[in-house]
Structure formats: structure tokens, C-alpha cells
Design a protein around this motif. Structure first.
Motif, mmCIF file in Angstrom:
data_model
loop_
_atom_site.group_PDB
_atom_site.id
_atom_site.type_symbol
_atom_site.label_atom_id
_atom_site.label_comp_id
_atom_site.label_asym_id
_atom_site.label_seq_id
_atom_site.Cartn_x
_atom_site.Cartn_y
_atom_site.Cartn_z
ATOM 1 N N PRO A 31 0.821 -1.219 0.000
ATOM 2 C CA PRO A 31 0.000 0.000 0.000
ATOM 3 C C PRO A 31 0.850 1.263 0.000
ATOM 4 C CG PRO A 31 -0.048 -1.061 2.165
ATOM 5 C CD PRO A 31 0.629 -2.021 1.241
ATOM 6 N N VAL A 32 0.608 2.143 -0.967
ATOM 7 C CA VAL A 32 1.352 3.397 -1.095
ATOM 8 C C VAL A 32 0.540 4.520 -0.470
ATOM 9 C CG1 VAL A 32 2.306 5.074 -2.717
ATOM 10 C CG2 VAL A 32 2.507 2.626 -3.196
ATOM 11 N N ASP A 33 1.189 5.280 0.404
ATOM 12 C CA ASP A 33 0.541 6.425 1.034
ATOM 13 C C ASP A 33 0.812 7.673 0.189
ATOM 14 O OD1 ASP A 33 -0.399 8.463 2.585
ATOM 15 O OD2 ASP A 33 0.584 7.809 4.428
ATOM 16 N N HIS A 34 -0.206 8.142 -0.509
ATOM 17 C CA HIS A 34 -0.032 9.277 -1.412
ATOM 18 C C HIS A 34 -0.039 10.620 -0.700
ATOM 19 C CE1 HIS A 34 -1.607 6.076 -4.193
ATOM 20 N NE2 HIS A 34 -0.516 6.466 -4.824
ATOM 21 N N THR A 35 -0.195 10.632 0.622
ATOM 22 C CA THR A 35 -0.139 11.901 1.351
ATOM 23 C C THR A 35 1.295 12.268 1.732
ATOM 24 O OG1 THR A 35 -0.378 10.921 3.568
ATOM 25 C CG2 THR A 35 -2.404 11.393 2.335
ATOM 26 N N LEU A 36 2.243 11.351 1.563
ATOM 27 C CA LEU A 36 3.631 11.623 1.927
ATOM 28 C C LEU A 36 4.309 12.507 0.892
ATOM 29 C CD1 LEU A 36 4.844 8.132 3.206
ATOM 30 C CD2 LEU A 36 4.147 10.101 4.562
ATOM 31 N N HIS A 37 5.285 13.292 1.359
ATOM 32 C CA HIS A 37 6.052 14.147 0.468
ATOM 33 C C HIS A 37 6.716 13.315 -0.626
ATOM 34 C CE1 HIS A 37 8.692 17.229 -1.012
ATOM 35 N NE2 HIS A 37 9.781 16.561 -0.677
ATOM 36 N N GLY A 38 6.531 13.721 -1.860
ATOM 37 C CA GLY A 38 7.134 13.031 -2.995
ATOM 38 C C GLY A 38 6.311 11.898 -3.552
ATOM 39 N N ALA A 39 5.197 11.540 -2.885
ATOM 40 C CA ALA A 39 4.387 10.411 -3.348
ATOM 41 C C ALA A 39 3.004 10.832 -3.823
ATOM 42 C CB ALA A 39 4.244 9.374 -2.221
ATOM 43 N N MET A 40 2.692 12.113 -3.733
ATOM 44 C CA MET A 40 1.334 12.566 -4.048
ATOM 45 C C MET A 40 1.062 12.585 -5.548
ATOM 46 S SD MET A 40 -0.561 16.103 -2.870
ATOM 47 C CE MET A 40 -0.358 15.644 -1.143
ATOM 48 N N ASP A 41 2.000 13.122 -6.338
ATOM 49 C CA ASP A 41 1.747 13.329 -7.764
ATOM 50 C C ASP A 41 2.796 12.628 -8.620
ATOM 51 O OD1 ASP A 41 3.827 14.900 -7.030
ATOM 52 O OD2 ASP A 41 3.118 16.743 -7.995
ATOM 53 N N THR A 42 3.299 11.503 -8.128
ATOM 54 C CA THR A 42 4.330 10.749 -8.836
ATOM 55 C C THR A 42 3.859 9.313 -9.043
ATOM 56 O OG1 THR A 42 5.364 10.281 -6.695
ATOM 57 C CG2 THR A 42 6.263 12.124 -7.966
#
Length: 350
Positions: free
Chosen positions: A114-125
Motif C-alpha cells: 500500500p502506497v501512502d499518497h499523502t507523503l512528500h514526494g508520493a502525491m503526484d508521482t
């Protein structure tokens, strides 16, 4: 424990799996010491000309999704590995001999975990990004594996700090136990947990003069904690607190696996001769520290730390290894022929 010790390592079949009711998600059901501890293979580099005046040792290492069996009573588990193996191949190099490594991403676009898209660098990548960091190396910044120098499969997408696809390691430092691992921003913990880690050993002339145990008597050990689902797949929580079902987004404050894996096997054994062995031990866990001792009270002869040899060896009864730390030591088994010795974790913690 008696059931585990009496288990015949040579006669494992599907009926044993039913008889023992092995559930990979429940460590209490997993027989210990039934798999021999594997030793990661050594990668082969080859000489390659970059110009008429420049010839350097060159490695081409791929990141692939693969199937791996953590325990002989487990089904095969999907992992990510360098050259498709977990741990990745060991790279051995002489001090002061530069090498070049091309790290190539051949992983799928969907993450195993599971990828946490709220983390820095993971939101729009993209969900699956990789970049390799050689931990402990004295290296130029463009070959250091900057978290934002990531790249996807076939470099379809690259991070803002990406500048080169072939890294150079000068190896201009003392002989030591280093390790390489993924370093992509926002998902480093996931990629390393999925299997992207391996040893990198720098050797020098001091090491050669010390007459240390070598060859089959030099053992690298990568220790990680993991948890599994009932089907044998890797488990990683969406969240640990509060314990609600499938919370999204998620950033677990901590995660400690309930099963210990050494060189890719769950609680393996190692058969040794009654003589001295050299062990290079790495804690490649995301969070869990270990305090290790031998069950028979034998001492460890410590000869090195993260960055190379100590000035003088030290005899220690136990040692603490935090995540990413390495230790280099000798164990003398000459007095213990025919005996069974346990390497125990006595750290205070779950």
C-alpha cells in the motif's frame, strides 16, 4: 519447540504442510530451523571501455519482480529483487578500483504494497519509483542515489534530481561492509521491505594480510523482520493505529514484522565446521533493532564496524544492531563439535 527440533529437514512434502497446519501469518505455527541459510551469490562485473583511455569494471543490474520461497512450507511469495533475487547479488570490489553500475528498473507500475499518497514526494508521482543508494560509500552526489533522482520502468518517468543512468563508485575508502538499497522518496520503506537490498563489500590489502576466515568461512547475514498474509504474500499495514479496516490514506507510525528472515529465509539454520568463521551481519529492517547473543555464552570477537576494521579486536557477549548498521566479527566454533547453538535476539521490544 520440541516439534520443531525433531522435524526431519530432508522429508518435507505436501502432507507435512497439512500435518503442521502452517499459517504464514501466525509465527507460532511456523517450524523453525528447517531451511538452510542461503548465501547471496557474487555478481560478476566485466571490463568495459568508455573511451580509448578509460576502462572500468562495469555491472548491469536489473530490478525485477520475482517469486521467492521464504520457507519450505510456504507457497512462493512475490518479491522485488535486484537481478530478481532476494537478497540481491553481493558486489565485491577492491579498494581504489572504480566501478560503474547501471541500475535498470524493470518493475511493474503497480506497487506490491500500500502506497501512502499523502507523503512528500508520493502525491503526484508514479507509485513505483526506484533509485539506488550505496549505504556507507564515499561517492559523488550524482551517484549517491538522491531520493528525488528516481526513475520508473525503462526511465519512462524520472525525478527532478535524476542526472545519470550509470553510477560510478570510486571505492576510495577502507575495506568495509557496505550495502545497497532503494532510496526513492516516499516509498523507501516499501521498496526495501519488498526485497530491494544487497551487500557491497570493499576489500583491501590490510584484510588480505590479516589471514581472516574467507571463502566458505566468510558469511554475510542480512536480517529483516517481515509479516505475511495467510497465502504467503508480504503483509504491510495500511495503518497500525487506530486499528480500523483498510484506512486510506495511511501512514503507520511504526511497523514491526512478527517473523525474522535471514538472507531471505525464515529462521534458517547454518551448519558450521568446528573452526573460526567470519560473519558480516547487517540489520536491513525498517525499524526493528536487535540485540544478539549466542545461547551457549560464547563470545563474539568483533573486528569491524560500519566503515571498516577496528584498531583492535574486542570480545563482546552481545551487541545491539540498529537498522542499517553492520558489524564484522569472528566466532570460534572449534570447541563445539556436534552441538547446536542459537543466535538469539534479546532486545527489549515486541
Amino acid at each position: 519447540m520440541d516439534e520443531y527440533l525433531q522435524y526431519d529437514r530432508q522429508k518435507t512434502d505436501s502432507s507435512d504442510k497439512t500435518k503442521l497446519n502452517v499459517d504464514p501469518s501466525d509465527p507460532a505455527t511456523i517450524p523453525q530451523f528447517v531451511d538452510s541459510m542461503p548465501i547471496p551469490y557474487v555478481a560478476r562485473g566485466y571490463n568495459r571501455y568508455y573511451s580509448m583511455k578509460e576502462e572500468k569494471l562495469y555491472y548491469h543490474i536489473y530490478m525485477w519482480e520475482a517469486k521467492h520461497q521464504f520457507h519450505k512450507l510456504f507457497p512462493y511469495t512475490t518479491v522485488w529483487g535486484y537481478n530478481g533475487t532476494y537478497p540481491g547479488p553481493t558486489i565485491e570490489v577492491p579498494k581504489d578500483v572504480p566501478v560503474k553500475v547501471k541500475w535498470e528498473n524493470k518493475l511493474p507500475m503497480k506497487h506490491l504494497l500500500p502506497v501512502d499518497h499523502t507523503l512528500h514526494g508520493a502525491m503526484d508521482t508514479p507509485d513505483v519509483r526506484t533509485v539506488v543508494h550505496l549505504h556507507g560509500a564515499d561517492v559523488a552526489s550524482d551517484s549517491d542515489g538522491h531520493p528525488e533522482a528516481w526513475f520508473t520502468n525503462d526511465n519512462q518517468y524520472i525525478g527532478p534530481k535524476y542526472t545519470r543512468d550509470v553510477y560510478e563508485y570510486t571505492n576510495h575508502q577502507a575495506g568495509a561492509t557496505l550495502w545497497y538499497h532503494d532510496h526513492a522518496i516516499g516509498i523507501t520503506r516499501l521498496n526495501v521491505y519488498a526485497g530491494l537490498a544487497g551487500f557491497y563489500l570493499i576489500r583491501d590489502f590490510l584484510e588480505a594480510r590479516l589471514n581472516l576466515p574467507s571463502g566458505a568461512y566468510e558469511i554475510p547475514m542480512m536480517i529483516q523482520d517481515k509479516s505475511f498474509n495467510k497465502d504467503g504474500s508480504l503483509f504491510y499495514p495500511d495503518n497500525s493505529t487506530p486499528p480500523v479496516e483498510n484506512p486510506i490514506p495511511s501512514t503507520p507510525g511504526f511497523f514491526l514484522g512478527n517473523t525474522i528472515v535471514v538472507n531471505g529465509k525464515v529462521w534458517p539454520y547454518l551448519e558450521v565446521e568446528p573452526r573460526k568463521y567470519r560473519f558480516r551481519i547487517l540489520n536491513a529492517s525498517n525499524l526493528r533493532p536487535y540485540e544478539l547473543k549466542l545461547s551457549n555464552g560464547e563470545v563474539f570477537h568483533q573486528i569491524g564496524t560500519d566503515q571498516g576494521f577496528m584498531h583492535h579486536p574486542a570480545d563482546i557477549n552481545s551487541f545491539i544492531l540498529e537498522p542499517a548498521e553492520r558489524i564484522d566479527l569472528i566466532i570460534d566454533f572449534s570447541k563445539y563439535k556436534g552441538q547446536e547453538i542459537l543466535l538469539q535476539n534479546i532486545a527489549q521490544g515486541p
